[in-house]
Design a protein around this motif. Structure first.
Motif, PDB file in Angstrom:
ATOM      1  N   UNK A  91       0.896  -1.326  -0.067  1.00 38.79           N
ATOM      2  CA  UNK A  91       0.005   0.111  -0.104  1.00 38.79           C
ATOM      3  C   UNK A  91       0.875   1.352   0.177  1.00 38.79           C
ATOM      4  N   UNK A  92       0.269   2.372  -0.365  1.00 34.37           N
ATOM      5  CA  UNK A  92       1.044   3.687  -0.434  1.00 34.37           C
ATOM      6  C   UNK A  92       1.096   4.105   1.132  1.00 34.37           C
ATOM      7  N   UNK A  93       0.358   3.756   1.969  1.00 33.06           N
ATOM      8  CA  UNK A  93       0.550   4.183   3.391  1.00 33.06           C
ATOM      9  C   UNK A  93       1.704   3.537   3.962  1.00 33.06           C
ATOM     10  N   UNK A  94       1.967   2.178   3.597  1.00 33.75           N
ATOM     11  CA  UNK A  94       3.254   1.397   3.896  1.00 33.75           C
ATOM     12  C   UNK A  94       4.460   2.298   3.247  1.00 33.75           C
ATOM     13  N   UNK A  95       4.189   2.575   2.028  1.00 32.66           N
ATOM     14  CA  UNK A  95       5.509   3.233   1.273  1.00 32.66           C
ATOM     15  C   UNK A  95       5.905   4.438   2.298  1.00 32.66           C
ATOM     16  N   UNK A  96       4.872   5.218   2.452  1.00 29.25           N
ATOM     17  CA  UNK A  96       5.219   6.676   3.297  1.00 29.25           C
ATOM     18  C   UNK A  96       5.784   6.173   4.494  1.00 29.25           C
TER      19      UNK A  96
END
Length: 110
Positions: A91-96
């Protein structure tokens, strides 16, 4: 290709689902993004393979030389099979979150 800037991070989304073309475009335009952390969103490509993910290796090496983070996002690949040199999250959140942790590590001198 859709580009979005959030703070010190640039999110580049593959909107066509053609990973090879996307990689070529991002590599060609790397100078534009070299001073920013990158999140490459590959979730649009439902046929993404492990070999497609591995094709980003040279771009990742190039970007990390700039002391910046680069994270690939997809949920279509077996995460255990991905080489350790490639950071892949679902997910994008985990990437951040990964980028934030790497920024802290760099600030502390690791």
């Amino acid at each position: 290709m859709k580009v979005e800037q959030k703070g010190h991070t640039t999110i580049i989304k593959d909107t066509l689902g053609q990973t090879a073309e996307f990689l070529m475009k991002v590599t060609h335009e790397h100078n534009t993004y070299k001073n920013s952390n990158l999140i490459l969103d590959l979730t649009h490509d439902k046929n993404l393979s492990l070999e497609d993910v591995k094709s980003f290796t040279e771009l990742i090496k190039l970007h990390k030389k700039q002391k910046k983070s680069i994270v690939l996002v997809t949920d279509n690949v077996n995460f255990n099979a991905v080489p350790k040199s490639i950071i892949l999250v679902p997910t994008i959140l985990e990437a951040h979150d990964i980028i934030e942790m790497e920024e802290i590590e760099r600030d502390l001198g690791f």
